[in-house]
Scaffold this active site. Structure first.
Site, PDB file in Angstrom:
ATOM      1  N   SER A  95       0.846  -1.186   0.000  1.00  0.00           N
ATOM      2  CA  SER A  95       0.000   0.000   0.000  1.00  0.00           C
ATOM      3  C   SER A  95       0.883   1.237   0.000  1.00  0.00           C
ATOM      4  CB  SER A  95      -0.905   0.009   1.233  1.00  0.00           C
ATOM      5  OG  SER A  95      -1.766   1.130   1.230  1.00  0.00           O
ATOM      6  N   HIS A 109      -2.761   7.470  -4.034  1.00  0.00           N
ATOM      7  CA  HIS A 109      -2.831   6.206  -3.290  1.00  0.00           C
ATOM      8  C   HIS A 109      -2.777   5.056  -4.288  1.00  0.00           C
ATOM      9  CE1 HIS A 109      -5.718   2.886  -2.265  1.00  0.00           C
ATOM     10  NE2 HIS A 109      -4.913   2.784  -1.226  1.00  0.00           N
ATOM     11  N   ASN A 111      -2.678   0.514  -4.127  1.00  0.00           N
ATOM     12  CA  ASN A 111      -2.672  -0.692  -3.303  1.00  0.00           C
ATOM     13  C   ASN A 111      -2.866  -1.900  -4.192  1.00  0.00           C
ATOM     14  OD1 ASN A 111      -4.765  -2.769  -1.829  1.00  0.00           O
ATOM     15  ND2 ASN A 111      -3.159  -2.076  -0.436  1.00  0.00           N
ATOM     16  N   VAL A 112      -2.090  -2.948  -3.931  1.00  0.00           N
ATOM     17  CA  VAL A 112      -2.318  -4.256  -4.565  1.00  0.00           C
ATOM     18  C   VAL A 112      -2.229  -5.305  -3.460  1.00  0.00           C
ATOM     19  CG1 VAL A 112      -1.645  -3.756  -6.939  1.00  0.00           C
ATOM     20  CG2 VAL A 112       0.130  -4.260  -5.279  1.00  0.00           C
ATOM     21  N   ARG A 113      -3.122  -6.298  -3.503  1.00  0.00           N
ATOM     22  CA  ARG A 113      -3.223  -7.221  -2.373  1.00  0.00           C
ATOM     23  C   ARG A 113      -3.741  -8.589  -2.829  1.00  0.00           C
ATOM     24  NH1 ARG A 113      -6.877  -3.278  -2.617  1.00  0.00           N
ATOM     25  NH2 ARG A 113      -9.085  -3.854  -2.709  1.00  0.00           N
ATOM     26  N   HIS A 178     -21.514  11.094   2.656  1.00  0.00           N
ATOM     27  CA  HIS A 178     -22.047  12.184   3.476  1.00  0.00           C
ATOM     28  C   HIS A 178     -21.702  13.554   2.902  1.00  0.00           C
ATOM     29  CE1 HIS A 178     -17.975  11.398   4.874  1.00  0.00           C
ATOM     30  NE2 HIS A 178     -17.925  12.617   5.383  1.00  0.00           N
ATOM     31  N   GLY A 261      -5.635  -6.755  13.745  1.00  0.00           N
ATOM     32  CA  GLY A 261      -4.538  -6.566  14.690  1.00  0.00           C
ATOM     33  C   GLY A 261      -3.218  -6.250  14.032  1.00  0.00           C
ATOM     34  N   GLY A 262      -3.243  -5.580  12.890  1.00  0.00           N
ATOM     35  CA  GLY A 262      -2.010  -5.185  12.226  1.00  0.00           C
ATOM     36  C   GLY A 262      -1.317  -4.056  12.958  1.00  0.00           C
TER      37      GLY A 262
END
Length: 307
Positions: A95, A109, A111-113, A178, A261-262
């Protein structure tokens, strides 16, 4: 490929991608260097967070790699696959978030996952996700067309429908409901990708990761030396508040990281180092700041692609 071979192949690519992204951003900045913070997660896995601060071009840039695993998939990842909620899992990704000094250089930004879950008797379930998006404060049409051209070209080998679909998905995902405005001018976004087999999906993910520098660095070079003053800086800090709102209210990646929990500092690395909020702010009519509102809604930038 077997489970371990798939995960290891993705990890090799992601490690190399992180190294390459950091080297290119350091070169573009010309001054500051990334500092690495390696961390471990008690339940399994860890990562290497790299952050550049107070550079000549970038106020802050973060490029993170993580590989984590657990016994039960967190809600943010299992919301679309409730059948996997109680399964063992492995997740890995890179990321990137860049917050430039100059308000004329956009925030960005990428990100690759990859996720893999042990789906009991059905065997492993896996999917890829990723994308990149651009958040200008003072937009230039030429920059946005360039950005989307690179995005389209990265998808071209995988079908003519891929760029329009992922472009539309990006517009829909990065929407501050919003505020009734998009976070920026879009790009690509996809998730839960497994159609066509592992090699095709991995190929799309590599193309997105590899295409990012071609999309972003030319914009940085065009805009980094543009003069600006306190007005532009204050508007940049105000608009960064929208970035904070999206990441803390809507972003699935932030939610997944916190739920699993990272490393908290690594997860919140995406937030800008300086930001301001102002009650009921409204730019002066006809000003450059007011002009931004016209860009915060889906638009067809290339002609022929779905807006």
């Amino acid at each position: 490929m077997t489970e371990s071979a798939s995960v290891n192949a993705v990890q090799i690519f992601l490690h190399e991608l992180q190294d390459r992204l950091c080297a290119a951003l350091e070169s573009a900045d010309g001054d500051a260097r990334f500092v690495e913070d390696a961390w471990q997660r008690a339940e399994g896995g860890g990562g290497r967070t790299r952050v550049l601060k107070k550079g000549a071009v970038f106020e802050q840039a973060g490029v993170n790699f993580s590989r984590v695993s657990g016994e039960r998939l967190p809600p943010a990842a299992s919301a679309h696959r409730p059948d996997l909620a109680g399964c063992r899992w492995t997740a890995l990704g890179v990321s990137l978030v860049v917050h430039p000094n100059n308000p004329y250089v956009p925030t960005t930004h990428m990100n690759v996952r990859y996720f893999e879950a042990q789906a009991n008797s059905a065997g492993p379930a896996w999917w890829f996700g990723g994308g990149f998006d651009l958040t200008p404060f003072y937009p230039f049409d030429a920059d946005i067309v360039h950005w989307h051209t690179v995005a389209r070209d990265a998808c071209a080998a995988f079908g003519d429908d891929v760029y329009p679909r992922y472009k539309r998905w990006c517009d829909e995902y990065f929407l501050l409901k919003h505020r009734a405005e998009t976070r920026g001018v879009g790009g690509l976004f996809y998730d839960d990708l497994n159609a066509g087999g592992f090699e095709r999906c991995f190929g799309i993910t590599r193309a997105v990761g590899n295409g990012f520098l071609d999309a972003y660095l030319p914009i940085v070079e065009r805009r980094k030396n543009m003069p600006y003053g306190e007005r532009e800086r204050e508007f940049q800090l105000y608009r960064r508040g929208r970035y904070v709102e999206f990441n803390l209210v809507y972003d699935r990646g932030t939610l997944f990281g916190l739920q699993s929990g990272g490393g908290t500092e690594s997860i919140l690395m995406s937030l800008p180092p300086r930001v301001r909020f102002e009650y009921a702010y409204a730019p002066a009519p006809g000003s450059d700041e007011a002009r931004l509102a016209d860009y915060l809604k889906p638009r067809d930038w290339l002609g022929g692609a779905d807006a």
